[in-house]
Design a protein around this motif. Sequence first.
Motif, short mmCIF file in Angstrom:
data_model
loop_
_atom_site.label_atom_id
_atom_site.label_comp_id
_atom_site.label_asym_id
_atom_site.label_seq_id
_atom_site.Cartn_x
_atom_site.Cartn_y
_atom_site.Cartn_z
N GLY A 31 -1.95 -0.25 10.95
CA GLY A 31 -1.69 -0.11 12.37
C GLY A 31 -1.80 1.33 12.82
O GLY A 31 -2.32 1.63 13.88
N ALA A 32 -1.32 2.26 11.96
CA ALA A 32 -1.35 3.67 12.34
C ALA A 32 -2.77 4.18 12.49
O ALA A 32 -3.10 4.90 13.41
CB ALA A 32 -0.61 4.50 11.28
N CYS A 33 -3.67 3.81 11.55
CA CYS A 33 -5.00 4.40 11.59
C CYS A 33 -5.87 3.78 12.66
O CYS A 33 -6.91 4.31 12.99
CB CYS A 33 -5.69 4.31 10.22
N ARG A 105 -7.03 2.42 1.75
CA ARG A 105 -6.18 2.75 2.87
C ARG A 105 -5.52 4.12 2.63
O ARG A 105 -5.63 4.67 1.54
CB ARG A 105 -5.11 1.66 3.08
N PRO A 106 -4.86 4.71 3.63
CA PRO A 106 -4.24 6.02 3.43
C PRO A 106 -3.44 6.09 2.13
O PRO A 106 -2.62 5.22 1.84
CB PRO A 106 -3.34 6.16 4.66
N GLY A 149 -9.09 5.44 6.52
CA GLY A 149 -8.06 6.45 6.43
C GLY A 149 -7.47 6.78 7.78
O GLY A 149 -7.81 6.18 8.81
N THR A 150 -6.59 7.76 7.79
CA THR A 150 -5.97 8.21 9.03
C THR A 150 -6.98 9.06 9.81
O THR A 150 -7.59 9.96 9.26
CB THR A 150 -4.72 9.04 8.72
N ILE A 228 -16.48 2.29 7.03
CA ILE A 228 -16.16 3.40 6.14
C ILE A 228 -15.68 4.56 7.01
O ILE A 228 -16.48 5.22 7.68
CB ILE A 228 -17.39 3.81 5.31
N GLU A 229 -14.38 4.80 7.02
CA GLU A 229 -13.80 5.75 7.96
C GLU A 229 -12.78 6.66 7.27
O GLU A 229 -11.90 6.20 6.55
CB GLU A 229 -13.10 5.01 9.10
N TYR A 230 -12.91 7.97 7.55
CA TYR A 230 -11.90 8.98 7.21
C TYR A 230 -11.59 8.98 5.71
O TYR A 230 -10.48 8.74 5.28
CB TYR A 230 -10.65 8.78 8.06
#
Length: 569
Positions: A31-33, A105-106, A149-150, A228-230
């Motif tokens: 949810g945060a990212c 994930r983070p 990721g974040t 594919i992110e962060y």
Amino acid sequence: MRIIAAAHRGQPVVVRRSIAVFALLAGVALGACDSPQSVLEPDPTPQNPTPQDPTPENPGAWDKVLENDTIKGDVVVPAGETWLIGPNVWIEGNLRTDSGTIAMRPGSSLHFIGANPEEYIGGGMGWDPKYARDIGVWVGRAGVLDIRGTPKVGWNRTGSDPSWSPNDELWITPTERGDYAPRRWYPGEPIPQIDPRVPAAEVINVTRDILIEGPAHILITSKKPQRIEYVTLRNMGITNLAHEGPVMGRYALHLHYARDGSRGTIIRGVAAVESGGRVFVPHESHGITMIDNVSVNSLGEAFWWDIGDRTDDLTVDRLAVSGVHAHRSLTGKMSRNAAVTMGGGYNMVMRNSVVSGARGTSGAHGFEWPSGADNYGPAVWEFNDGNVAHNVEGSGVRLWFNKGENHVIENLITYRNGAAGIENGAYRNSHRYINTLSVDDRMVQHSSSNKHAVDGGPSRFEGVEVYAADGAALAFGVLNLPPLQPTEFVDCKLEGSPGSPDVLWNTEKAANPLQIVFRNCGLTPDDFMVTGSFPAAIEGSRIVIENGSDAWEITLDMAARSKVTTRID
């Protein structure tokens, strides 16, 4: 740290430990990212929508979680399952799936150990047992790589951002003349700006809260969209002596022949650092959006696909590349890799992007359209918004085509490149350059003018400004084909360095006449110098200068080896 042996014949690794805590943390981080961040670029345009989330969102719903383990042998995610790679996962082998999902994930970190770049074979259309020592991530036929990721801004020209932390790893691009290497940068240090007409140096942040570390590679041949992110990709991509450079197909992040299956793929906020070969490779994989990705210190091109192949509907926004250099000791030859290779295809966009630090020879360019890139698609890019090329040993921007396609380079800034800010060739084309600025740079024009495919007009430079630090602002090259019509320079400003002409033509190797028209560029015949041996092939050359009511024609006295100026009434 516990050692887990891989099951025989490629069976998936079984991890017998509690997964609840990390799964809960991963679920919360989701949810945060995904929350909006005012410092980030907006979501992609509708033609490349964000794909639907392919992974379970409720805590504990992963089919398996790997964390805090070293695994000997390959890890294989079975068809239809979703495995989460958690913190401190070390794999002495490959991570692969044909039809499953690999999620991060983070807090996730994946480290490949035991790879030897000299053992890599390269090639192929996907996983095969003969590639067992080509260690890396293999995503096959219907697999998904789902990394989130974040959110964090990849680069800027201020050195600070709300998404950055004090201990992040930061790099700054070179700006001094003759300097082509990025260096580490720390908050509070100055950010050079060599001239108020050009932007300040770029500060690049390569720290993310997801890490994949090599030596290794990522090869995706899936017909499904990826997300594919962060994530930081450290020491990914492979170069070895057997291949005299990057190993074929073993790049840091490679989408290979997905064609329409990759539509909807998002690659955002990826930071590649110390890559051992080529970096971002969307090869014959259509409909991909790439936003705010960075590459620092790669041995191969930071953005590339095979010359002559085709990728369609590709958007690249806010790419930052600094440092491309493969030393002779690593490849057996001098480095001439471009920072960014502009390949062939349809509906391609490059905007708000910057290149610097490609080095090794004068053939190491910034943004390069190489010969043959338009073999199976015109390689016409929308390249008109905020692109910058500086401090590369070759040319900041180099086009090397021979057709009448509608190539437009607009709103470009270059400065302090080794060979030239803009180098236009090869033999005959109709390229258009509009509102470009080159400071401490020069422009080199090698080609004669073709007929433009859209309007039938000539090659044209309009609103181009060049301020040279050493020598002429504009130089003409070999001219290997005769012109079909004069090349035009309109409303341009060309200033050579003190004591140098504004425009120079060294005829020594010229193969055809020069046909040029300058309109409202503030030039007079005294601003032109013609040198060299005046070979017979250039007879018939004609330069016209028009400044309002003043007009001149420059022709050549072949016997006297000099220019002849005539005022035109």
